[in-house]
Design an enzyme around this catalytic site. Structure first.
Site, mmCIF file in Angstrom:
data_model
loop_
_atom_site.group_PDB
_atom_site.id
_atom_site.type_symbol
_atom_site.label_atom_id
_atom_site.label_comp_id
_atom_site.label_asym_id
_atom_site.label_seq_id
_atom_site.Cartn_x
_atom_site.Cartn_y
_atom_site.Cartn_z
ATOM 1 C CB SER A 89 -0.919 -0.066 1.221
ATOM 2 O OG SER A 89 -1.710 1.074 1.334
ATOM 3 C CE1 TYR A 147 0.544 4.983 -5.827
ATOM 4 C CE2 TYR A 147 0.464 6.323 -3.838
ATOM 5 C CZ TYR A 147 0.972 5.244 -4.539
ATOM 6 O OH TYR A 147 1.915 4.426 -3.945
ATOM 7 C CE LYS A 161 -0.322 2.019 -3.815
ATOM 8 N NZ LYS A 161 0.137 0.633 -4.058
HETATM 9 N N1 LIG Z 1 8.566 4.301 -4.166
HETATM 10 C C1 LIG Z 1 7.780 4.801 -3.237
HETATM 11 O O1 LIG Z 1 8.039 5.842 -2.621
HETATM 12 C C2 LIG Z 1 6.520 4.067 -2.862
HETATM 13 C C3 LIG Z 1 5.863 4.476 -1.692
HETATM 14 C C4 LIG Z 1 4.706 3.833 -1.301
HETATM 15 C C5 LIG Z 1 4.221 2.793 -2.066
HETATM 16 N N2 LIG Z 1 4.866 2.414 -3.198
HETATM 17 C C6 LIG Z 1 4.296 1.285 -3.964
HETATM 18 O O2 LIG Z 1 5.305 0.320 -4.190
HETATM 19 C C7 LIG Z 1 4.941 -0.480 -5.313
HETATM 20 C C8 LIG Z 1 6.149 -0.671 -6.209
HETATM 21 O O3 LIG Z 1 6.575 0.586 -6.678
HETATM 22 P P1 LIG Z 1 8.120 0.995 -6.792
HETATM 23 O O4 LIG Z 1 8.337 2.145 -5.903
HETATM 24 O O5 LIG Z 1 8.976 -0.197 -6.669
HETATM 25 O O6 LIG Z 1 8.140 1.600 -8.274
HETATM 26 P P2 LIG Z 1 8.680 1.030 -9.655
HETATM 27 O O7 LIG Z 1 10.156 0.827 -9.603
HETATM 28 O O8 LIG Z 1 8.139 1.933 -10.684
HETATM 29 O O9 LIG Z 1 8.010 -0.406 -9.786
HETATM 30 C C9 LIG Z 1 6.671 -0.579 -10.140
HETATM 31 C C10 LIG Z 1 6.496 -1.964 -10.707
HETATM 32 O O10 LIG Z 1 5.101 -2.171 -10.979
HETATM 33 C C11 LIG Z 1 5.023 -2.717 -12.271
HETATM 34 N N3 LIG Z 1 3.735 -2.511 -12.905
HETATM 35 C C12 LIG Z 1 3.076 -1.346 -13.122
HETATM 36 N N4 LIG Z 1 1.925 -1.593 -13.778
HETATM 37 C C13 LIG Z 1 1.860 -2.951 -13.964
HETATM 38 C C14 LIG Z 1 0.932 -3.830 -14.577
HETATM 39 N N5 LIG Z 1 -0.197 -3.377 -15.134
HETATM 40 N N6 LIG Z 1 1.189 -5.164 -14.574
HETATM 41 C C15 LIG Z 1 2.316 -5.638 -14.009
HETATM 42 N N7 LIG Z 1 3.252 -4.858 -13.439
HETATM 43 C C16 LIG Z 1 3.015 -3.531 -13.425
HETATM 44 C C17 LIG Z 1 6.152 -2.080 -13.046
HETATM 45 O O11 LIG Z 1 6.403 -2.860 -14.196
HETATM 46 P P3 LIG Z 1 6.824 -2.265 -15.646
HETATM 47 O O12 LIG Z 1 8.315 -2.226 -15.637
HETATM 48 O O13 LIG Z 1 6.253 -3.255 -16.613
HETATM 49 O O14 LIG Z 1 6.202 -0.904 -15.760
HETATM 50 C C18 LIG Z 1 7.256 -2.153 -12.013
HETATM 51 O O15 LIG Z 1 7.832 -3.433 -11.984
HETATM 52 C C19 LIG Z 1 3.740 0.208 -5.959
HETATM 53 O O16 LIG Z 1 2.560 -0.465 -5.592
HETATM 54 C C20 LIG Z 1 3.768 1.611 -5.340
HETATM 55 O O17 LIG Z 1 2.479 2.191 -5.292
HETATM 56 C C21 LIG Z 1 5.996 3.025 -3.621
#
Ligand SMILES: NC(=O)c1ccc[n+]([C@@H]2O[C@H](COP(=O)([O-])OP(=O)(O)OC[C@H]3O[C@@H](n4cnc5c(N)ncnc54)[C@H](OP(=O)(O)O)[C@@H]3O)[C@@H](O)[C@H]2O)c1
Length: 280
Positions: free
Chosen positions: A134, A148, A152
């Site tokens: 989340s 977003y 969440k």
């Molecule tokens: N970074 C932060 O500060 C943060 C904070 C709170 C929560 N989050 C959450 O953490 C999670 C991972 O994000 P991250 O920070 O690691 O960012 P990220 O590096 O952009 O990774 C996101 C991943 O989700 C995949 N994805 C997006 N749409 C998809 C789909 N339709 N089917 C399959 N895969 C899909 C992307 O794949 P592709 O390469 O194919 O696009 C990528 O592997 C998310 O749920 C995000 O909301 C992140």
């Protein structure tokens, strides 16, 4: 003993770090992603400890097929990590309809459908763990990020209820709530989607978030440490139903919750006027 983990969105960010850390320590990973070739180097290094399938999480039928195949091929799966997701920046009025649909399909509907798809398998094997990524943005809001937050906050509500339904079957769920962590999520040209800007919002609260998101390396949270903390939750004997990750998440949520309570309490006299006579 080595465990088996099923993870969505393993091409980059948390999903990628989780896969690498788990494989490095000797566990087995069922990695799903839209472009499997991005894991070629890991597949070469770790052989059959890495099971890879193409999966766009917005394709519910494909998700059910991949989940069934993973349990059939791997037998027991100890921990599911529903991680795939991305951000959508822009004021509500600026967003295109298709941007709204895709954000909710990816960040909200897909986790719900994944939970539903794995439940019969986890029940059949006598239990398991489900970690839903989340966000601190599931408890508070920034202007210019409404869809977003919708996704969440929705995920928070679904898993809060779902957890109570499946706990009797030994299925333990945890909502993982990171703060701001420097992954591709915030990288300019990274995974986040951006609405076409309307001039009227320039310099307004809805614009500061899109204008302020710049250097992931300047962000407070470390992506590899965040992934390791998620693994620690997956390993915990008694995992919490929620786990914040990052001090910024704790401070921001604490303040947001205190403000909500302040508003509820300031409206308490009026709230009580809706009671029937004699109700306690
Ligand atoms: N970074 C932060 O500060 C943060 C904070 C709170 C929560 N989050 C959450 O953490 C999670 C991972 O994000 P991250 O920070 O690691 O960012 P990220 O590096 O952009 O990774 C996101 C991943 O989700 C995949 N994805 C997006 N749409 C998809 C789909 N339709 N089917 C399959 N895969 C899909 C992307 O794949 P592709 O390469 O194919 O696009 C990528 O592997 C998310 O749920 C995000 O909301 C992140």
């Amino acid at each position: 003993m080595a465990k088996t983990w099923f993870i969505t969105g393993t091409s980059s960010g948390f999903g990628r770090h989780l896969s690498e850390l788990l494989l490095e320590r000797g566990d087995r990973v069922a990695a799903t992603l839209r472009n499997p070739s991005r894991l070629d180097a890991l597949a070469e290094k770790y052989g059959d400890r890495l099971w890879v399938r193409e999966l766009d999480v917005t394709d519910t039928a494909a998700m059910r097929r991949v989940v069934d195949e993973a349990f059939a091929d791997l037998g027991r799966i100890d921990v599911i990590i529903s991680n795939a997701g991305y951000g959508l920046l822009g004021a509500a009025e600026e967003l295109r309809d298709d941007q709204i649909d895709r954000q909710l399909a990816t960040n909200l509907v897909a986790p719900i459908q994944l939970a539903r798809a794995v439940t019969p398998h986890l029940r059949a094997q006598g239990g398991g763990r489900f970690l839903q990524v989340s966000s601190m943005g599931g408890h508070l809001t920034f202007p210019g990020f409404s869809m977003y937050h919708t996704s969440k906050w929705g995920v928070e509500g679904f898993f809060d209820s779902f957890a109570k339904e499946v706990a009797p079957f030994g299925i333990l769920t945890t909502l993982i709530e990171p703060g701001v962590i420097g992954t591709d999520f915030f990288e300019p040209g990274g995974s986040s989607d951006i609405a076409p800007a309307m001039e009227i919002y320039a310099g307004s609260p809805a614009a500061w978030f899109r204008e302020g998101v710049t250097d992931p390396k300047a962000m407070p949270g470390d992506p590899i440490r965040t992934a390791q903390a998620m693994i620690d939750v997956g390993d915990a004997e008694n995992p919490p139903n929620r786990q914040l990750l990052g001090s910024d998440a704790y401070v921001a949520i604490r303040d947001a919750m205190a403000e909500r309570m302040r508003v509820f309490e300031s409206g308490l006299d009026l709230a009580r006027t809706a009671d029937r006579d004699g109700a306690s």
